[in-house]
Design an enzyme around this catalytic site. Sequence first.
Site, PDB file in Angstrom:
ATOM      1  N   CYS A 170       0.828  -1.205   0.000  1.00 27.12           N
ATOM      2  CA  CYS A 170       0.000   0.000   0.000  1.00 27.12           C
ATOM      3  C   CYS A 170       0.860   1.251   0.000  1.00 27.12           C
ATOM      4  O   CYS A 170       0.472   2.275  -0.538  1.00 27.12           O
ATOM      5  CB  CYS A 170      -0.942  -0.017   1.191  1.00 27.12           C
ATOM      6  SG  CYS A 170      -0.103  -0.453   2.706  1.00 27.12           S
TER       7      CYS A 170
ATOM      8  N   GLU B  58      -4.324   3.504  -7.866  1.00 31.84           N
ATOM      9  CA  GLU B  58      -3.406   2.561  -7.252  1.00 31.84           C
ATOM     10  C   GLU B  58      -3.426   1.281  -8.095  1.00 31.84           C
ATOM     11  O   GLU B  58      -4.470   0.652  -8.256  1.00 31.84           O
ATOM     12  CB  GLU B  58      -3.845   2.250  -5.820  1.00 31.84           C
ATOM     13  CG  GLU B  58      -2.866   1.360  -5.103  1.00 31.84           C
ATOM     14  CD  GLU B  58      -3.257   1.079  -3.659  1.00 31.84           C
ATOM     15  OE1 GLU B  58      -4.470   0.997  -3.368  1.00 31.84           O
ATOM     16  OE2 GLU B  58      -2.342   0.945  -2.836  1.00 31.84           O
TER      17      GLU B  58
END
Lengths: 334, 499
Positions: free
Chosen positions: B291, B388
């Site tokens: 992440c 992302e």
Amino acid sequence: MTSTELATRERTLSLLGGEATDSNLRRYLHGIPGVDAVGLEQRAAALGTRSIKTSSKKWAIDTIIGLIDLTTLEGADTPGKVRSLVAKAITPDPADPSCPRVAAVCVYGDMVGDAVRALGAAHTTPAQPGINVAAVATAFPSGRASRAVKLADTADAIAAGADEIDMVIDRGAFLSGRYGEVFDEIVAVKAACARPDGTTAHLKVILETGELNTYDNVRRASWLAILAGGDFIKTSTGKVSPAATLPVTLSMLEVVRDWHRLTGEKIGVKPAGGIRTSKDAIKYLVTVAETVGEEWLVPELFRFGASSLLNDVLLQRQKLATGHYSGPAYVTID
Amino acid sequence: MNFLDYAPAPESKAILNLRNDYGLFIDGEFVDGTGTPFASISPATEQQIAMISNAGAADVDKAVAAARRAYDTTWSRLSGSDRGKYLFRIARLVQERARELAVAESLDNGKPIKETRDVDIPLVAAWFFYYAGWADKLEHAGLGPNPASLGVAAQVIPWNFPLLMLAWKIAPALAAGNTVVLKPAETTPLTALLFAEICQQADLPPGVVNIITGAGDTGDLLVKHADVNKVAFTGSTAVGRAIARSVAGTDKKLTLELGGKGANIVFDDAPIDQAIEGIVNGVFFNQGQVCCAGSRLLVQESVHDDVVDRLKQRLSTLRLGDPLDKNTDIGAINSAAQLKRISALSDIGEQEGAERWSADCAIPENGFWFAPTIFTNVSTSHRIARDEIFGPVLSVLTFRTPAEAIAKANNTPYGLSAGIWSDKGSRILAVADKLRAGVVWANTFNRFDPASPFGGYKESGFGREGGRQGLAAYLAPASTKADARTDTPKISARKKAAQ
């Protein structure tokens, strides 16, 4: 000046934008990107975790032997000791004729004649590659002598038949910023490596990284030595601690890689001192292969300066061949 | 022979002693779930590793009830030093079984053994050791004297660092005196179940740690359960939003650690070789399924070409293949679904006009793989610069001045991580000060330490994990807790139920 010297000088002039003065060299060397110590050591440690097994290990072991500069650099060295070292260089493992020979023997200048005589037919000739004789010169290991003495030291070793000269840089001059002096000295020693027949002995430039202390200094000294015409850059004399380390060698290999990108020229690297086990030596092979490429794993471009390493490698070699470990009684002392 | 084709050096699977079927770990025992069991596969071979129980609503109730019972009867009554003893014991068991856990993690997740062996598992042990030390020092957590635990914590974790995320969640929760019900990701339940065995081995009182397996619906049931006091979630921003909505209006405390699109900023005076390593580590570590990955490379225009050249050269030396081979640098993508997402976003990158370059490496026949890829000529408006990707894909953008670098780095809905590469200390500090990111690394990337808080800004979530701040997320000041006890009818109902 020979044509190669002229070419070196021309290239240096174009890279520096002027003569190799302290200020020009300072501007150039301090413009090189810095080294982050933590990151460098982390990368070296990561390369050290490669797991080299079976066929790769076998190849690595034989390659290491062929890259060793078998060394004796003691005040107590005698012609007898040198003869013994040479015998070991020619026949590292008397029990196994398939064992490769080392790349060179490395001795003090006054022992060169003895080494050449002891090698006999095994010595490198223009016609036949063999074992080289490397001589440390230029007031090794401290380098604290006048330029004239250093050049005479070099010329002596060349006259006695040395194929390679391992010189030390003037660390004092380097650390006080007199880069021009260091540069000129390397150029002068290189000129002293010339033989009457027009050929030149290979010049290894010892940086003595343990005294330079920072990776930034190591990197600058590497560039300086290469700019001045060194054929090899070598970490240490083995007389100062720390001697060769993996991060220092990695940093020097990165310079060699960048120089190759810049000029297409291949410079050699020699870590020396403190490499005692096969396991350590294999880490160096991995580092070379993954930094500059596998084509550097030849005696012309990479060497180990070591004495006790050879026996550990031979023990590993015997283990790979027989499947079991023997012991120190099964390898010869030199 | 070619030395760089290192001979295979596989880590042996013989150390594993896996069962064919795993139940749910509730109240100290493995029990069957009421849902339909599902298989956990190895993403490198697509072969089944084990069948995993699926927790339904009744199982979630049972797990939460067990956690509540353990909280009321044992865990909240233990002294801090006694809780610490259990945590130290768990930490030591993790170390003892490190090799086994590393192999299991590589097998189930697809990440290279060198990462699980050298990063994941050592950090797991470090996290338990760190919080074990906190257990009897809670009065120093920053909440005043005698801070109170919260109760039952519902924890849902992702598949990218299965055991490490478990440690990030369980260690501080237990140290603070809470009991937990944890749901690992559907694709990576294996190490959590091995951890359940470690809890048994450590003689942890039954019910203090409960591990229930299942898909998203199980997680949904868990976080919405009326009898949990704390919800901690690590995963996607979309799911995080849904959880935030579901806990709104309740007295549950919430910590969310969500997505990111980290900027890695390389100035022209950067230590170039280490910066290259940092870029590689920033976005190709764990196949980019991190992440806090540095997935946007912001490089000063004057060194752009040099950096990209060096980067391509370096990427060509990465070794993709069997995660259990000790020389593997790039393992498998965790699932077919994730691979699809990475491929789709990469294709969009190409369509939008960015220039794609992938390392030339042989892709194994079975399993889910994606070659390390970089995109140059990326603009801030491209989707690959905004979304992302969560894969081994790097988008390279350029900047001219520090001000532009800061503006571009902050121009994202996320704010989890950033990196700065420069030899100039004053510039590092000045730029770090202006970056809106929870973690800013200087001349390094993806370094973790249990003492250092971790967490995000904006859509990357809220709350902090790690350090004293991570402990405080599982505590309440003494007075607040007392108020909650008397004011909330739910709690008195629970007391009756316990009697």
